[in-house]
Design an enzyme around this catalytic site. Structure first.
Site, PDB file in Angstrom:
ATOM      1  N   ARG A   1      50.833   1.081  29.687  1.00  8.44           N
ATOM      2  CA  ARG A   1      50.318   0.883  31.036  1.00  8.44           C
ATOM      3  C   ARG A   1      48.799   0.999  31.028  1.00  8.44           C
ATOM      4  NH1 ARG A   1      54.330  -1.249  32.058  1.00  8.44           N
ATOM      5  NH2 ARG A   1      55.918  -0.716  33.592  1.00  8.44           N
TER       6      ARG A   1
ATOM      7  N   HIS B   1      49.954  -8.879  29.974  1.00  7.75           N
ATOM      8  CA  HIS B   1      51.139  -8.049  30.257  1.00  7.75           C
ATOM      9  C   HIS B   1      52.408  -8.872  29.971  1.00  7.75           C
ATOM     10  CE1 HIS B   1      52.906  -4.506  32.784  1.00  7.75           C
ATOM     11  NE2 HIS B   1      53.766  -4.923  31.867  1.00  7.75           N
TER      12      HIS B   1
HETATM   13  P1  NDP Z   1      61.388   5.879  27.133  1.00 10.34           P
HETATM   14  O1  NDP Z   1      61.563   6.671  28.365  1.00 10.34           O
HETATM   15  O2  NDP Z   1      62.615   5.444  26.381  1.00 10.34           O
HETATM   16  O3  NDP Z   1      60.478   6.677  26.101  1.00 10.34           O
HETATM   17  C1  NDP Z   1      59.338   7.363  26.493  1.00 10.34           C
HETATM   18  C2  NDP Z   1      58.837   8.189  25.327  1.00 10.34           C
HETATM   19  O4  NDP Z   1      57.602   8.809  25.709  1.00 10.34           O
HETATM   20  C3  NDP Z   1      59.801   9.325  24.959  1.00 10.34           C
HETATM   21  O5  NDP Z   1      59.817   9.493  23.563  1.00 10.34           O
HETATM   22  C4  NDP Z   1      59.163  10.528  25.629  1.00 10.34           C
HETATM   23  O6  NDP Z   1      59.448  11.778  25.006  1.00 10.34           O
HETATM   24  C5  NDP Z   1      57.692  10.211  25.463  1.00 10.34           C
HETATM   25  N1  NDP Z   1      56.883  10.960  26.435  1.00 10.34           N
HETATM   26  C6  NDP Z   1      56.959  10.942  27.789  1.00 10.34           C
HETATM   27  N2  NDP Z   1      56.078  11.817  28.318  1.00 10.34           N
HETATM   28  C7  NDP Z   1      55.447  12.382  27.268  1.00 10.34           C
HETATM   29  C8  NDP Z   1      54.444  13.365  27.157  1.00 10.34           C
HETATM   30  N3  NDP Z   1      53.908  13.970  28.243  1.00 10.34           N
HETATM   31  N4  NDP Z   1      54.030  13.736  25.923  1.00 10.34           N
HETATM   32  C9  NDP Z   1      54.576  13.175  24.816  1.00 10.34           C
HETATM   33  N5  NDP Z   1      55.530  12.224  24.852  1.00 10.34           N
HETATM   34  C10 NDP Z   1      55.956  11.838  26.062  1.00 10.34           C
HETATM   35  O7  NDP Z   1      60.515   4.609  27.522  1.00 10.34           O
HETATM   36  P2  NDP Z   1      60.491   3.175  26.818  1.00 10.34           P
HETATM   37  O8  NDP Z   1      60.265   3.364  25.375  1.00 10.34           O
HETATM   38  O9  NDP Z   1      61.653   2.367  27.255  1.00 10.34           O
HETATM   39  O10 NDP Z   1      59.199   2.522  27.523  1.00 10.34           O
HETATM   40  C11 NDP Z   1      57.920   3.100  27.414  1.00 10.34           C
HETATM   41  C12 NDP Z   1      56.935   2.400  28.340  1.00 10.34           C
HETATM   42  O11 NDP Z   1      56.599   1.113  27.845  1.00 10.34           O
HETATM   43  C13 NDP Z   1      57.453   2.088  29.756  1.00 10.34           C
HETATM   44  O12 NDP Z   1      57.422   3.242  30.565  1.00 10.34           O
HETATM   45  C14 NDP Z   1      56.492   1.018  30.222  1.00 10.34           C
HETATM   46  O13 NDP Z   1      55.389   1.613  30.866  1.00 10.34           O
HETATM   47  C15 NDP Z   1      56.024   0.355  28.919  1.00 10.34           C
HETATM   48  N6  NDP Z   1      56.491  -1.036  28.837  1.00 10.34           N
HETATM   49  C16 NDP Z   1      55.568  -2.049  28.723  1.00 10.34           C
HETATM   50  C17 NDP Z   1      55.969  -3.353  28.607  1.00 10.34           C
HETATM   51  C18 NDP Z   1      55.003  -4.453  28.442  1.00 10.34           C
HETATM   52  O14 NDP Z   1      55.377  -5.637  28.579  1.00 10.34           O
HETATM   53  N7  NDP Z   1      53.744  -4.179  28.140  1.00 10.34           N
HETATM   54  C19 NDP Z   1      57.396  -3.725  28.630  1.00 10.34           C
HETATM   55  C20 NDP Z   1      58.289  -2.585  28.729  1.00 10.34           C
HETATM   56  C21 NDP Z   1      57.831  -1.299  28.835  1.00 10.34           C
HETATM   57  P3  NDP Z   1      60.950  12.344  24.923  1.00 10.34           P
HETATM   58  O15 NDP Z   1      61.647  11.458  23.910  1.00 10.34           O
HETATM   59  O16 NDP Z   1      60.787  13.725  24.433  1.00 10.34           O
HETATM   60  O17 NDP Z   1      61.524  12.215  26.294  1.00 10.34           O
HETATM   61  C1  OXD Z   2      58.226  -2.999  31.945  1.00  8.24           C
HETATM   62  C2  OXD Z   2      57.130  -3.950  31.844  1.00  8.24           C
HETATM   63  O1  OXD Z   2      58.023  -1.851  32.334  1.00  8.24           O
HETATM   64  O2  OXD Z   2      57.380  -5.164  31.687  1.00  8.24           O
HETATM   65  O3  OXD Z   2      59.371  -3.415  31.624  1.00  8.24           O
HETATM   66  O4  OXD Z   2      55.970  -3.545  31.874  1.00  8.24           O
END
Ligand code: NDP
Ligand code: OXD
Length: 311
Positions: A226, A274
């Site tokens: 993000r 994006h």
């Molecule tokens: P998940 O919820 O599966 O994973 C999030 C990860 O981040 C987990 O490992 C979590 O830890 C870790 N995390 C969260 N908060 C913290 C913190 N404070 N400190 C350390 N680690 C932290 O999310 P996804 O992998 O599915 O997606 C991640 C992000 O990717 C989405 O939220 C979105 O913003 C972005 N995205 C972007 C896209 C694009 O087109 N550019 C498309 C899709 C998604 P834990 O495992 O311990 O919970």
């Molecule tokens: C998502 C994205 O969050 O596309 O899936 O950014």
């Protein structure tokens, strides 16, 4: 029971068509043509207008039309009692994995420097400065669905992969760090740093001068998470003093990136619109309808977000 689609930037008619092809009896409405707001039990939403969800008195579940849910929680009137479900989808995961592989390999092969040399009509020594993959430290912030898929793909190519999460993890072939204490160790070994964190109050602004100063000199940055993770004013100074060699950014504080933004023309920045991963309604509506069935039977939902943690 009616389903409302609030996705002004994301082809709402496509979502409606996919839902109705699978179940022609569904009552599907597209914002702002809500009809009686009390009819709406389920909403499919991407960046809903502030207050829109709060106006639906019988809303039970909001389905985020993406993996991230920050676009929902930024609404100060988001109804706290409503369940939130996010997208976890093989096509979305594949998109991110491809994006991460593409740009990591580009950095690993020194391609930004080679592109510049081609423009200058000369090869210099950097053309031969290639490392083995197992000498290339790659760090991934976030080891969830997308972080783990990317980590595994890079590990299969023999990169020296580490990842960072909130809670401890033990993943084969990946060096795992967690919590604030683990962040320093991850950064110190990451010549290529990839952000795949959710945007929450804890992670907002994490990509800034302080974090950059803990990376090896000349590190590469890929942000596919993000725009709110980045302190944008800190990036160009870090590139210009050599702390960072190059950055690849798919996400920005303001999207689409304004035409006069300095990132467009900076020689050490690659921007993409994006599109690292695109949610595909054809597969995601299957999950949504499955969850609606679960809700009606009183079963647990899949991919429900912990609203206290914000992801
Ligand atoms: P998940 O919820 O599966 O994973 C999030 C990860 O981040 C987990 O490992 C979590 O830890 C870790 N995390 C969260 N908060 C913290 C913190 N404070 N400190 C350390 N680690 C932290 O999310 P996804 O992998 O599915 O997606 C991640 C992000 O990717 C989405 O939220 C979105 O913003 C972005 N995205 C972007 C896209 C694009 O087109 N550019 C498309 C899709 C998604 P834990 O495992 O311990 O919970
Ligand atoms: C998502 C994205 O969050 O596309 O899936 O950014």
């Amino acid at each position: 029971m009616a389903i409302l689609i609030i996705a002004s930037h994301d082809r709402p008619d496509w979502w409606a068509r996919e839902l109705q092809q699978r179940d022609p009896d569904l009552d599907v409405r597209i914002w702002p043509d809500v009809g009686d707001p009390a009819d709406i039990t389920y909403a499919l939403a991407w960046k809903p207008a502030p207050g829109a969800l709060a106006s639906l008195s019988n809303l039970a579940i909001v389905f985020s039309l993406g993996a991230g849910v920050d676009h929902l929680f930024e609404d100060p009137d988001f109804p706290a009692h409503v369940a939130v479900v996010r997208v976890v989808d093989p096509y979305l995961t594949a998109g991110i994995r491809e994006y991460v592989l593409l740009h990591t390999l580009r950095y690993h092969r020194n391609q930004p420097a080679l592109d510049q040399q081609q423009r200058d009509h000369v090869w210099d020594d950097r053309a031969r400065e290639l490392r083995q993959a197992d000498e290339q430290g790659v760090g991934i912030l976030g080891l969830g669905e997308l972080g783990q898929a990317s980590a595994n793909a890079l590990s299969n190519l023999k990169f020296d992969v580490a990842g960072w999460s909130r809670s401890p993890k033990d993943l084969p072939g990946i060096t795992c760090f967690d919590g604030r204490g683990g962040l320093d160790a991850l950064l110190g070994r990451s010549r290529i740093l990839i952000c795949l964190l959710p945007l929450t109050p804890e992670t907002e602004g994490i990509l800034g001068a302080e974090l950059f100063s803990r990376l090896p000199m000349g590190a590469y940055l890929i942000n596919a998470a993000r725009g709110g993770h980045m302190i944008e004013a800190d990036l160009i100074p870090a590139l210009e003093d050599g702390r960072l060699a190059h950055a690849t950014l798919d996400v920005f504080r303001e999207e689409p990136l304004p035409g006069d933004h300095p990132f467009w023309d900076h020689p050490q920045i690659t921007v993409t619109p994006h599109n690292a991963a695109i949610t595909d309604p054809r597969s995601v509506v299957i999950q949504i309808l499955d969850d609606i069935g679960r809700h009606q039977r009183g079963d647990a939902l899949s991919n429900q977000v912990d609203t206290r943690l914000g992801y």
